[in-house]
Each structure stands twice: as C-alpha cells, then as structure tokens.
Design a protein around this motif. Sequence first.
Motif, mmCIF file in Angstrom:
data_model
loop_
_atom_site.group_PDB
_atom_site.id
_atom_site.type_symbol
_atom_site.label_atom_id
_atom_site.label_comp_id
_atom_site.label_asym_id
_atom_site.label_seq_id
_atom_site.Cartn_x
_atom_site.Cartn_y
_atom_site.Cartn_z
ATOM 1 N N SER A 160 26.814 20.003 150.912
ATOM 2 C CA SER A 160 26.492 20.249 149.506
ATOM 3 C C SER A 160 26.332 21.742 149.307
ATOM 4 C CB SER A 160 25.190 19.559 149.118
ATOM 5 O OG SER A 160 25.293 18.169 149.244
ATOM 6 N N VAL A 187 24.154 24.664 146.785
ATOM 7 C CA VAL A 187 23.099 24.912 145.816
ATOM 8 C C VAL A 187 23.442 26.228 145.141
ATOM 9 C CG1 VAL A 187 20.649 25.380 145.468
ATOM 10 C CG2 VAL A 187 21.367 23.688 147.163
ATOM 11 N N THR A 188 23.590 26.189 143.815
ATOM 12 C CA THR A 188 23.871 27.400 143.056
ATOM 13 C C THR A 188 22.616 27.798 142.293
ATOM 14 O OG1 THR A 188 24.765 26.033 141.282
ATOM 15 C CG2 THR A 188 26.344 27.000 142.818
ATOM 16 N N MET A 226 18.358 26.004 139.550
ATOM 17 C CA MET A 226 19.092 25.687 140.771
ATOM 18 C C MET A 226 19.775 24.340 140.593
ATOM 19 S SD MET A 226 16.305 26.929 143.585
ATOM 20 C CE MET A 226 17.302 26.538 144.983
ATOM 21 N N ARG A 230 22.185 21.470 142.692
ATOM 22 C CA ARG A 230 22.778 21.024 143.956
ATOM 23 C C ARG A 230 23.900 20.055 143.628
ATOM 24 N NH1 ARG A 230 19.847 18.308 149.235
ATOM 25 N NH2 ARG A 230 21.773 17.904 150.367
ATOM 26 N N GLN A 231 25.032 20.231 144.282
ATOM 27 C CA GLN A 231 26.152 19.318 144.079
ATOM 28 C C GLN A 231 26.925 19.155 145.371
ATOM 29 O OE1 GLN A 231 27.977 22.439 141.274
ATOM 30 N NE2 GLN A 231 29.646 21.059 141.705
ATOM 31 N N LYS A 232 27.604 18.015 145.492
ATOM 32 C CA LYS A 232 28.377 17.723 146.694
ATOM 33 C C LYS A 232 29.693 18.497 146.671
ATOM 34 C CE LYS A 232 27.265 13.298 145.811
ATOM 35 N NZ LYS A 232 27.554 11.901 145.687
ATOM 36 N N VAL A 258 24.492 23.735 151.980
ATOM 37 C CA VAL A 258 23.457 22.885 152.553
ATOM 38 C C VAL A 258 24.131 21.924 153.518
ATOM 39 C CG1 VAL A 258 21.658 21.203 152.061
ATOM 40 C CG2 VAL A 258 22.112 23.044 150.436
ATOM 41 N N ASP A 301 20.279 11.606 153.573
ATOM 42 C CA ASP A 301 20.490 11.918 152.166
ATOM 43 C C ASP A 301 21.231 10.766 151.484
ATOM 44 O OD1 ASP A 301 20.874 13.051 149.708
ATOM 45 O OD2 ASP A 301 22.171 14.672 150.410
#
Length: 161
Positions: A101, A103-104, A111, A113-115, A146, A152
């Motif tokens: 993943s 994190v931007t 923030m 988080r995306q896959k 990440v 998860d």
Amino acid sequence: MNRCRIIGGKLKRRYIAAPGISSTRPTSDIVKQSLFNVLIHRFQIDFTKTFLIATENGYGKRTDFSAYRQTRRGALGVRAIKGEDRNGKVVAAAAVRDDESIVTMTSSGMMVRQKVFDISFASRSAKGVRLVRLAEGERLVSMSVVEADENDPGAVPDNAA
C-alpha cells in the motif's frame, strides 16, 4: 578464461567470468547477458515490482521498469510522466509490489492510504490517474510505501492477479 571488469555502481572494480566463447568481445551481448545473470542471482533483483510516481497535484501512475530505456552519459534524460501543467512536479517515486500500500500526505496534513493494486498501469509518458482528490490550494507533499501485512483485511490476496 576471460574476465570482465565492472566499471560502475556498487560493484565497481570487481571482476566476473565471461562466457567460455573465445570470439567474445567485452562489449558483446553475450557478455552483457552473462553479467546480468551473475548480478540477478547475487542481488535478488525483484521483477515483480513496478515504478510508481506521484505528483504534487495528486496524480500518479504505475509503469513497468522495462518501459524506461537505458541512457548514456550526456543524455537529456527519460520522460517519466507527461502533463506538467495538470500534474505539477514529481514529489515521489518508488518501486512497489501489488500487495503493498502507499500512504500519501497533503500540505494540509491529510493522509490517505490506498492499495497499489488499485492504481492503474500506464505507458511511460502517459499523464497518469488521480491518486488523491485535493482541495483548492492543497498539494501532495509526500508518499511512503507500506509493506504488505498478512493481518490486514484490505490486503490483496496472492491469487488476485
């Protein structure tokens, strides 16, 4: 036995054995392939990774590393993403796998988080897709990768591809 000296990078000044063909020149494709085969096994190069780029206006894309050509000294570079007016400057680039993943982080502290699996593939010089929807005056300031976590619930299963 012919030996070839590595002239750059971390292995500078080391030698490798060239293939046992007597007519081989040091610059031939056979020697280059031999070098590649030695280095790929020694350093465990991961070909499952792709190149992810994120820009300050919230756009990005994934591209195969094979899309980028090797340049020589004095070259002007290789374009990684088009659309400087829409995308803005590149703020981050990383080698990523489908099961990881990102994190931007934006300039306002948001923030996301995306896959990585959900980010589209694009050609080397394409404009890319929207990674993060930003408010007026907001900018993307960083991106971190990440590692995949087996616990998860949002992780991509191994058989997804």
